[in-house]
Design a protein around this motif. Structure first.
Motif, PDB file in Angstrom:
ATOM      1  N   ARG A  86       0.482  -1.321   0.009  1.00 56.82           N
ATOM      2  CA  ARG A  86       0.038  -0.030  -0.030  1.00 56.82           C
ATOM      3  C   ARG A  86       0.673   1.250  -0.106  1.00 56.82           C
ATOM      4  O   ARG A  86       0.667   2.151  -0.689  1.00 56.82           O
ATOM      5  N   GLU A  87       2.024   1.201   0.668  1.00 52.60           N
ATOM      6  CA  GLU A  87       2.580   2.422   0.819  1.00 52.60           C
ATOM      7  C   GLU A  87       3.213   2.731  -0.609  1.00 52.60           C
ATOM      8  O   GLU A  87       3.642   3.934  -0.861  1.00 52.60           O
ATOM      9  N   PHE A  88       3.675   1.727  -1.379  1.00 49.64           N
ATOM     10  CA  PHE A  88       4.650   1.961  -2.620  1.00 49.64           C
ATOM     11  C   PHE A  88       3.628   1.827  -3.716  1.00 49.64           C
ATOM     12  O   PHE A  88       4.041   2.225  -4.833  1.00 49.64           O
ATOM     13  N   ASP A  89       2.546   1.433  -3.729  1.00 48.03           N
ATOM     14  CA  ASP A  89       1.423   1.196  -4.809  1.00 48.03           C
ATOM     15  C   ASP A  89       0.874   2.390  -5.242  1.00 48.03           C
ATOM     16  O   ASP A  89      -0.342   2.936  -4.442  1.00 48.03           O
ATOM     17  N   VAL A  90       1.734   3.559  -5.757  1.00 38.98           N
ATOM     18  CA  VAL A  90       0.929   4.742  -5.943  1.00 38.98           C
ATOM     19  C   VAL A  90      -0.138   4.954  -6.689  1.00 38.98           C
ATOM     20  O   VAL A  90      -1.006   5.724  -6.639  1.00 38.98           O
ATOM     21  N   ASP A  91      -0.255   4.002  -7.737  1.00 38.30           N
ATOM     22  CA  ASP A  91      -1.512   4.092  -8.630  1.00 38.30           C
ATOM     23  C   ASP A  91      -2.628   3.250  -8.045  1.00 38.30           C
ATOM     24  O   ASP A  91      -3.785   3.146  -8.701  1.00 38.30           O
ATOM     25  N   GLY A  92      -2.613   2.558  -7.142  1.00 38.49           N
ATOM     26  CA  GLY A  92      -3.656   1.744  -6.516  1.00 38.49           C
ATOM     27  C   GLY A  92      -3.826   0.600  -7.110  1.00 38.49           C
ATOM     28  O   GLY A  92      -4.988   0.091  -6.975  1.00 38.49           O
ATOM     29  N   SER A  93      -3.144  -0.039  -7.839  1.00 38.84           N
ATOM     30  CA  SER A  93      -3.379  -1.094  -8.729  1.00 38.84           C
ATOM     31  C   SER A  93      -3.160  -2.339  -7.868  1.00 38.84           C
ATOM     32  O   SER A  93      -3.925  -3.358  -8.330  1.00 38.84           O
ATOM     33  N   GLY A  94      -3.139  -2.367  -6.647  1.00 36.98           N
ATOM     34  CA  GLY A  94      -2.762  -3.542  -6.015  1.00 36.98           C
ATOM     35  C   GLY A  94      -1.594  -4.346  -6.110  1.00 36.98           C
ATOM     36  O   GLY A  94      -1.307  -5.480  -5.416  1.00 36.98           O
ATOM     37  N   THR A  95      -0.748  -3.819  -7.131  1.00 40.16           N
ATOM     38  CA  THR A  95       0.493  -4.366  -7.345  1.00 40.16           C
ATOM     39  C   THR A  95       1.792  -3.459  -7.465  1.00 40.16           C
ATOM     40  O   THR A  95       1.320  -2.108  -7.327  1.00 40.16           O
ATOM     41  N   LEU A  96       3.033  -3.859  -7.434  1.00 45.65           N
ATOM     42  CA  LEU A  96       3.894  -2.704  -7.785  1.00 45.65           C
ATOM     43  C   LEU A  96       4.568  -2.775  -9.152  1.00 45.65           C
ATOM     44  O   LEU A  96       4.899  -3.646  -9.495  1.00 45.65           O
ATOM     45  N   SER A  97       4.500  -1.775  -9.801  1.00 43.02           N
ATOM     46  CA  SER A  97       4.703  -1.372 -11.222  1.00 43.02           C
ATOM     47  C   SER A  97       6.532  -1.533 -10.873  1.00 43.02           C
ATOM     48  O   SER A  97       6.986  -1.313  -9.701  1.00 43.02           O
ATOM     49  N   LEU A  98       7.213  -1.454 -12.026  1.00 43.57           N
ATOM     50  CA  LEU A  98       8.652  -1.388 -12.089  1.00 43.57           C
ATOM     51  C   LEU A  98       9.086  -0.130 -11.459  1.00 43.57           C
ATOM     52  O   LEU A  98       9.997   0.120 -10.419  1.00 43.57           O
ATOM     53  N   ALA A  99       8.510   1.043 -11.670  1.00 38.82           N
ATOM     54  CA  ALA A  99       8.830   2.333 -11.063  1.00 38.82           C
ATOM     55  C   ALA A  99       8.442   2.281  -9.459  1.00 38.82           C
ATOM     56  O   ALA A  99       9.129   2.873  -8.878  1.00 38.82           O
ATOM     57  N   GLU A 100       7.351   1.703  -9.186  1.00 36.81           N
ATOM     58  CA  GLU A 100       7.040   1.453  -7.642  1.00 36.81           C
ATOM     59  C   GLU A 100       7.941   0.777  -6.909  1.00 36.81           C
ATOM     60  O   GLU A 100       8.627   1.034  -5.684  1.00 36.81           O
ATOM     61  N   PHE A 101       8.287  -0.231  -7.558  1.00 36.81           N
ATOM     62  CA  PHE A 101       9.439  -1.187  -6.939  1.00 36.81           C
ATOM     63  C   PHE A 101      10.924  -0.649  -6.869  1.00 36.81           C
ATOM     64  O   PHE A 101      11.524  -0.640  -5.762  1.00 36.81           O
ATOM     65  N   ALA A 102      11.298   0.382  -7.929  1.00 35.97           N
ATOM     66  CA  ALA A 102      12.484   1.008  -7.803  1.00 35.97           C
ATOM     67  C   ALA A 102      12.412   1.882  -6.703  1.00 35.97           C
ATOM     68  O   ALA A 102      13.343   2.164  -5.969  1.00 35.97           O
ATOM     69  N   ALA A 103      11.211   2.619  -6.465  1.00 32.28           N
ATOM     70  CA  ALA A 103      11.214   3.596  -5.191  1.00 32.28           C
ATOM     71  C   ALA A 103      11.227   2.680  -3.912  1.00 32.28           C
ATOM     72  O   ALA A 103      12.059   3.124  -3.026  1.00 32.28           O
ATOM     73  N   LEU A 104      10.719   1.517  -4.073  1.00 31.21           N
ATOM     74  CA  LEU A 104      10.890   0.475  -3.065  1.00 31.21           C
ATOM     75  C   LEU A 104      12.347   0.191  -2.660  1.00 31.21           C
ATOM     76  O   LEU A 104      12.948   0.059  -1.471  1.00 31.21           O
TER      77      LEU A 104
END
Length: 176
Positions: A86-104
């Motif tokens: 939830r903290e890194f899923d910026v677009d609210g898709s319920g998954t982590l995109s590559l950009a969201e994973f990179a932020a993590l």
């Protein structure tokens, strides 16, 4: 809620290496992902993302995320994994995109390895110390004198062999 940094500190194994899981996988060819600062994810992060995106959806599910974090030494409960997601899923898709994973990855402390084309500052310091005439290159004489100061004694022929072996531009000297 659970703070990610609390989770990391509480669950990081003593021998866990934040870089340990980045070495495997293959790169995503032609990836056009940009991070919030406009940069692109480091290739190690891209390869890691692709390695753990088991179903090849282009996003990490909660279970895929838990596997990545477990390999990092972070054994999260389902609830903790949901909190991280939830903290890194910026677009609210319920998954982590590559950009969201990179932020993590950045939040977990990933820093790209230094550019191999740039010598380590300690090497530059020693080189400059050996380069007594400040020419930007080491002659066999400077090499022998510098290594001698480190108690590594080379004969003239040994120094010449070293220079010939590593002299990229064949000018008879060693440069950084």
């Amino acid at each position: 809620g659970i703070n990610l940094l609390t989770v990391v500190v509480a669950n990081m194994g003593k021998n866990a290496s934040p870089m340990g899981f980045y070495a495997r996988g293959r790169a995503v060819v032609g990836e056009r992902v940009e991070l919030a600062d406009g940069s692109r994810p480091h290739s190690l992060v891209v390869r890691t993302f692709e390695r753990y995106d088991i179903n090849r959806t282009g996003a990490l599910s909660r279970s895929e995320l838990r596997t990545v974090l477990r390999d990092l030494g972070l054994d999260l409960t389902r609830e903790q994994a949901v909190t991280v997601l939830r903290e890194f899923d910026v677009d609210g898709s319920g998954t982590l995109s590559l950009a969201e994973f990179a932020a993590l990855a950045i939040r977990l402390g990933f820093t790209p390895p230094s550019d191999p084309a740039q010598p380590h500052p300690a090497i530059v310091r020693v080189f400059e110390e050996f380069d007594t005439n400040r020419s930007g290159a080491l002659s066999t004489r400077e090499l022998r004198k510098g290594l001698g100061a480190l108690r590594i004694d080379l004969s003239q022929s040994e120094a010449l062999r070293v220079v010939r072996t590593f002299d990229a531009d064949a000018n008879g000297t060693l440069s950084l």
